[in-house]
Design an enzyme around this catalytic site. Structure first.
Site, mmCIF file in Angstrom:
data_model
loop_
_atom_site.group_PDB
_atom_site.id
_atom_site.type_symbol
_atom_site.label_atom_id
_atom_site.label_comp_id
_atom_site.label_asym_id
_atom_site.label_seq_id
_atom_site.Cartn_x
_atom_site.Cartn_y
_atom_site.Cartn_z
ATOM 1 C CG HIS A 182 -1.901 1.160 1.178
ATOM 2 N ND1 HIS A 182 -3.179 1.041 0.677
ATOM 3 C CD2 HIS A 182 -1.780 2.455 1.578
ATOM 4 C CE1 HIS A 182 -3.798 2.208 0.773
ATOM 5 N NE2 HIS A 182 -2.969 3.077 1.319
ATOM 6 C CB CYS A 183 2.045 3.380 -2.651
ATOM 7 S SG CYS A 183 3.173 4.774 -2.925
ATOM 8 N N PRO A 184 1.420 5.082 0.395
ATOM 9 C CG PRO A 184 2.782 5.897 2.089
ATOM 10 C CD PRO A 184 2.562 4.698 1.232
ATOM 11 C CG ASN A 187 -5.167 8.080 -0.538
ATOM 12 O OD1 ASN A 187 -5.088 7.393 0.486
ATOM 13 N ND2 ASN A 187 -6.239 8.794 -0.822
#
Length: 375
Positions: A182-184, A187
């Site tokens: 999951h890449c912040p 998002n």
């Protein structure tokens, strides 16, 4: 005399009966307490018992509050991270157009001007396209109905079908097909349908930062020297002003525009160099994973499986790896030679191979391999 003996015997018999009754009641009470204790312990063990319990499971349970906090912070700050990426990138582009482009047009030869204009705009186009697609493209989710899938497991967190290479994202709170992480900064999850967009964005952003760092090295040195000279002259001006009257104070040596220009050049070079180092390392890491036909999660799974089989004297082989070159062709969606131009060097919204639910042999892979069971 006999009546007294009879009365005494009757009292003793009554006393013995009372003692026996009290002993029975005491034993019955102790037996009930023991039964309640065993029943409570059995209930506790039934709630906590797990055949998969090990040290990793215990550590995960202890750190569950930390994971919960990180997941919720990442979920709510995802929009802030996206705005930060857009803001920083826009600031660099604005500095290039306002400060550097006029200087390039005045000092460079026509050949170098054409090169900078062509490469710079192509790189910017690739960055914007792949970042937009990585944000807006769904990574892919398995269907909720188990009837649509055969031979799949069930996710223990969301109680939904879990095909091969699918993993549960605690931030999105659902399973993702071929989940990488999951890449912040997006998002969004990086999964089957947007993995190529994510890697391409990292690659072209790194290339753009390296291009800006190399091209602006001479200007960075001049700007840094000018800022140091400004600081020195400002210090000297203040020392002179302390020994003079107000109307004899000398005017500033550098204008606001000159100060802003030099500081913008330093800001551009420092930011681009920092991003090039950090994002370049991440890009190389993902390039190595793509070469092996793995995702970030599968690397840890395959490492444990490799160690387990090595103890048994066996060799592990990744069932989703078709060789280094073929892995890149599958990942980039290159089926014919012209796709290197139309799908790699130019923006392309083509879909990846497969549906993410089953993993058949891609058409670009010519070498047939023996099928292996998924891990």
């Amino acid at each position: 005399m006999r009546s007294r003996q009879r009365m005494f015997a009757a009292v003793m018999r009554l006393l013995l009966k009372c003692l026996r009754l009290g002993r029975r009641r005491r034993f019955k009470l102790v037996r009930q307490v023991e039964q309640l204790w065993h029943y409570g312990r059995l209930c506790l063990r039934s709630l906590l018992y797990n055949s998969f319990t090990n040290s990793d499971m215990v550590l995960d349970s202890l750190f569950e509050p930390v994971y919960w906090l990180v997941d919720h912070v990442t979920r709510w700050f995802g929009v802030v991270f996206v705005a930060l990426v857009i803001g920083l990138t826009s600031s660099i582009v604005a500095i290039v157009y306002i400060c550097l482009l006029p200087l390039i047009l005045q000092t460079y030869t026509p050949a170098w001007i054409c090169w900078h204009l062509a490469y710079g705009h192509w790189n910017l186009l690739m960055i914007v396209f792949h970042y937009y697609m990585a944000i807006t493209t769904s990574p892919g989710y398995p269907p909720q109905a188990k009837d649509d899938l055969t031979g799949v497991s069930i996710c223990r967190k969301c109680i939904s079908p879990k095909p091969a290479r699918t993993h549960h994202c605690s931030i999105c709170n659902r399973c993702v097909l071929k989940m990488d992480h999951h890449c912040p900064w997006l998002n969004n999850c990086v999964g089957h349908f947007n993995h190529r967009y994510f890697f391409s964005f990292c690659l072209f952003m790194t290339m753009g930062c390296i291009y800006c760092s190399i091209s602006g090295w001479d200007m960075f040195r001049d700007a840094y020297a000018a800022i140091e000279r400004m600081k020195l002259l400002e210090k000297e001006r203040l020392q002179v002003a302390a020994n003079q009257t107000y109307y004899q104070t000398p005017p500033p040596t550098f204008s606001f525009r000159q100060r802003a220009f030099h500081k913008s050049i330093v800001y551009l070079w420092v930011l681009c160099s920092s991003v090039a180092l950090a994002l370049g390392a991440l890009t190389l890491w993902h390039a190595a994973l793509i070469t092996r036909g793995e995702t970030s999660i599968e690397r840890h799974i395959n490492k444990k499986e490799r160690q387990r089989l090595q103890k048994k004297g066996k060799v592990f082989r990744n069932p989703y790896s078709y060789g280094s070159w073929n892995n890149w062709k599958v990942f980039l969606g290159v089926d014919v030679p012209r796709h290197w131009l139309t799908r790699v060097l130019l923006p392309s919204p083509h879909l990846p191979h497969g549906t993410g639910l089953s993993w058949d042999l891609p058409p670009c892979v010519t070498e047939q391999r023996a099928p292996l069971l998924a891990i």
